[in-house]
Structure formats: C-alpha cells, structure tokens
Design a protein around this motif. Structure first.
Motif, PDB file in Angstrom:
ATOM      1  N   HIS A 210       0.823  -1.214   0.000  1.00 14.38           N
ATOM      2  CA  HIS A 210       0.000   0.000   0.000  1.00 14.38           C
ATOM      3  C   HIS A 210       0.860   1.269   0.000  1.00 14.38           C
ATOM      4  CE1 HIS A 210      -4.003  -1.840   1.399  1.00 14.38           C
ATOM      5  NE2 HIS A 210      -3.196  -2.832   1.074  1.00 14.38           N
ATOM      6  N   LYS A 211       2.172   1.104   0.123  1.00 14.50           N
ATOM      7  CA  LYS A 211       3.078   2.253   0.187  1.00 14.50           C
ATOM      8  C   LYS A 211       3.096   2.974  -1.155  1.00 14.50           C
ATOM      9  CE  LYS A 211       7.591   2.114  -0.305  1.00 14.50           C
ATOM     10  NZ  LYS A 211       7.673   3.203  -1.260  1.00 14.50           N
ATOM     11  N   PRO A 212       2.869   4.297  -1.137  1.00 10.65           N
ATOM     12  CA  PRO A 212       2.960   5.037  -2.394  1.00 10.65           C
ATOM     13  C   PRO A 212       4.419   5.117  -2.862  1.00 10.65           C
ATOM     14  CG  PRO A 212       2.631   6.563  -0.573  1.00 10.65           C
ATOM     15  CD  PRO A 212       2.550   5.176  -0.006  1.00 10.65           C
ATOM     16  N   GLY A 213       4.604   5.419  -4.100  1.00  9.31           N
ATOM     17  CA  GLY A 213       5.940   5.438  -4.674  1.00  9.31           C
ATOM     18  C   GLY A 213       6.757   6.690  -4.400  1.00  9.31           C
ATOM     19  N   ASN A 214       6.213   7.641  -3.642  1.00 10.11           N
ATOM     20  CA  ASN A 214       6.937   8.905  -3.457  1.00 10.11           C
ATOM     21  C   ASN A 214       7.858   8.934  -2.244  1.00 10.11           C
ATOM     22  OD1 ASN A 214       4.821   9.023  -1.614  1.00 10.11           O
ATOM     23  ND2 ASN A 214       4.403  11.185  -1.953  1.00 10.11           N
ATOM     24  N   TYR A 215       8.047   7.815  -1.563  1.00 11.50           N
ATOM     25  CA  TYR A 215       9.044   7.749  -0.491  1.00 11.50           C
ATOM     26  C   TYR A 215       9.526   6.311  -0.335  1.00 11.50           C
ATOM     27  CZ  TYR A 215       5.466   5.887   2.743  1.00 11.50           C
ATOM     28  OH  TYR A 215       4.506   5.126   3.343  1.00 11.50           O
ATOM     29  N   ALA A 216      10.697   6.158   0.275  1.00 13.21           N
ATOM     30  CA  ALA A 216      11.260   4.843   0.583  1.00 13.21           C
ATOM     31  C   ALA A 216      12.257   5.024   1.720  1.00 13.21           C
ATOM     32  CB  ALA A 216      11.963   4.254  -0.641  1.00 13.21           C
ATOM     33  N   PHE A 217      12.372   4.006   2.561  1.00 10.37           N
ATOM     34  CA  PHE A 217      13.332   4.031   3.662  1.00 10.37           C
ATOM     35  C   PHE A 217      14.590   3.285   3.258  1.00 10.37           C
ATOM     36  CE2 PHE A 217       9.230   4.383   5.920  1.00 10.37           C
ATOM     37  CZ  PHE A 217       9.450   5.594   6.555  1.00 10.37           C
ATOM     38  N   ALA A 218      15.741   3.783   3.672  1.00  7.88           N
ATOM     39  CA  ALA A 218      17.012   3.150   3.347  1.00  7.88           C
ATOM     40  C   ALA A 218      17.338   1.998   4.300  1.00  7.88           C
ATOM     41  CB  ALA A 218      18.138   4.186   3.394  1.00  7.88           C
ATOM     42  N   ASN A 219      16.760   1.991   5.493  1.00  5.41           N
ATOM     43  CA  ASN A 219      17.051   0.958   6.479  1.00  5.41           C
ATOM     44  C   ASN A 219      16.639  -0.431   5.981  1.00  5.41           C
ATOM     45  OD1 ASN A 219      16.192   3.575   7.694  1.00  5.41           O
ATOM     46  ND2 ASN A 219      17.056   2.665   9.529  1.00  5.41           N
ATOM     47  N   PRO A 220      17.451  -1.434   6.249  1.00  3.68           N
ATOM     48  CA  PRO A 220      17.012  -2.804   5.947  1.00  3.68           C
ATOM     49  C   PRO A 220      15.981  -3.217   6.998  1.00  3.68           C
ATOM     50  CG  PRO A 220      19.189  -2.831   6.954  1.00  3.68           C
ATOM     51  CD  PRO A 220      18.816  -1.386   6.764  1.00  3.68           C
ATOM     52  N   THR A 221      14.785  -3.611   6.559  1.00  2.00           N
ATOM     53  CA  THR A 221      13.710  -3.975   7.477  1.00  2.00           C
ATOM     54  C   THR A 221      13.016  -5.244   7.003  1.00  2.00           C
ATOM     55  OG1 THR A 221      12.070  -2.683   6.255  1.00  2.00           O
ATOM     56  CG2 THR A 221      13.213  -1.551   8.064  1.00  2.00           C
ATOM     57  N   GLN A 222      12.308  -5.881   7.925  1.00  2.00           N
ATOM     58  CA  GLN A 222      11.409  -6.964   7.545  1.00  2.00           C
ATOM     59  C   GLN A 222      10.191  -6.301   6.916  1.00  2.00           C
ATOM     60  OE1 GLN A 222       9.360  -8.919  10.775  1.00  2.00           O
ATOM     61  NE2 GLN A 222       9.151 -10.796   9.594  1.00  2.00           N
ATOM     62  N   LYS A 223       9.691  -6.839   5.818  1.00  2.00           N
ATOM     63  CA  LYS A 223       8.560  -6.230   5.117  1.00  2.00           C
ATOM     64  C   LYS A 223       7.432  -7.246   4.971  1.00  2.00           C
ATOM     65  CE  LYS A 223      11.357  -2.932   2.521  1.00  2.00           C
ATOM     66  NZ  LYS A 223      12.468  -2.958   3.436  1.00  2.00           N
ATOM     67  N   LYS A 224       6.179  -6.786   5.248  1.00  2.00           N
ATOM     68  CA  LYS A 224       5.005  -7.651   5.110  1.00  2.00           C
ATOM     69  C   LYS A 224       3.954  -6.951   4.266  1.00  2.00           C
ATOM     70  CE  LYS A 224       5.432  -9.997   9.553  1.00  2.00           C
ATOM     71  NZ  LYS A 224       4.774 -10.260  10.837  1.00  2.00           N
ATOM     72  N   THR A 225       3.347  -7.723   3.377  1.00  2.00           N
ATOM     73  CA  THR A 225       2.243  -7.217   2.562  1.00  2.00           C
ATOM     74  C   THR A 225       0.952  -7.258   3.378  1.00  2.00           C
ATOM     75  OG1 THR A 225       1.647  -9.399   1.742  1.00  2.00           O
ATOM     76  CG2 THR A 225       3.312  -8.154   0.475  1.00  2.00           C
ATOM     77  N   SER A 226      -0.108  -6.686   2.821  1.00  2.00           N
ATOM     78  CA  SER A 226      -1.401  -6.729   3.508  1.00  2.00           C
ATOM     79  C   SER A 226      -1.870  -8.172   3.694  1.00  2.00           C
ATOM     80  CB  SER A 226      -2.447  -5.909   2.751  1.00  2.00           C
ATOM     81  OG  SER A 226      -2.553  -6.326   1.415  1.00  2.00           O
TER      82      SER A 226
END
Length: 142
Positions: A114-130
């Motif tokens: 759901h994240k819009p394309g106008n930002y991103a974080f540089a930190n390596p993180t665990q990522k989960k979809t909806s």
C-alpha cells in the motif's frame, strides 16, 4: 526492554502526557492508507503493553477508525498518539511521541503493498504485505 521502566511521552503542545511500557526496543512502520492519512506520513509505531497511563484523559480524543480499532490523539494540537484494538489486545504508540524516540531500532514495515511510490526508507527492514498481515491477524481483515 520488557523489564525496563515505562517511558514518558507527550503530544506537541504537552496537553496529553503519557507513560507506556514498550514490549520491544524496536519501531515498526505501517504504510496502510488509514495510517498514512491519520499521521501525515508513514505511521512509526512502538508496540506497548496495553496499560498505558494518560495524564489528562480530558485532553485525549478517541476516533473509532474501524470496527476493530480506535486511534488516540490530542484534542488541542491534533497529535496522533496511539492505535489500539478495541478489545485491548494490541496497543501501538507513536514512536516519535516518546521523549527519546531514538532509543527504538527501525525493524519492520507492514502493508508495503500500500506504500505510495513517493518515499522509501534506506534501512534494511522486515517487510510484510497486507495479505501477510491479515494472515497473522485475521480479526483485522475486512
């Protein structure tokens, strides 16, 4: 961190002061549309024990944002303070509302689809979809 003392925090104007006991030393981010609209960006949050203490409950506003959850905010300055399940089973507090937000390590992001394309974080993180979040918490799917 569960054995640590509850940590203090407040809204922008100071009308709502609180103490909350973080369950971990990590900060998580939610990219769902509701959290983005409510917080003005990605919702940076710390999971806490449900027994948060509010100094002046009269200054606190509660918004029932869904059938399963509600959000707390300052009635004076509008600061977004917490999201919690109505049944009390889960409380997340704004990482940036704590007096020392830098104590929390950025660990995970949810609703990344759901994240819009106008930002991103540089930190390596665990990522989960909806879909992954709803599989883990079926009571919030809807």
């Amino acid at each position: 961190m569960p054995d640590a003392e509850p940590l203090p925090g407040r809204c922008l104007c100071g009308a709502v002061r609180f103490t909350a006991q973080p369950k971990h030393d990590t900060m998580d981010v939610c990219h769902c549309e509701s959290c983005r609209r409510w917080s003005g960006g990605a919702w940076m949050t710390v999971e806490c024990e449900p027994d948060m203490t509010i100094g002046d409950e009269g200054a606190l506003g509660i918004y029932g944002s869904s059938g399963h959850a509600e959000r707390g905010f300052c009635k004076t300055c509008g600061t977004s303070l917490f999201w919690r399940m109505r049944d009390g089973s889960l409380l997340t507090v704004s990482a940036q509302a704590f007096d020392r937000p830098d104590r929390f390590r950025f660990a995970s992001e949810i609703f990344v689809d759901h994240k819009p394309g106008n930002y991103a974080f540089a930190n390596p993180t665990q990522k989960k979809t909806s879909a992954e979040v709803y599989a883990e918490f079926p009571d919030i799917a809807g």
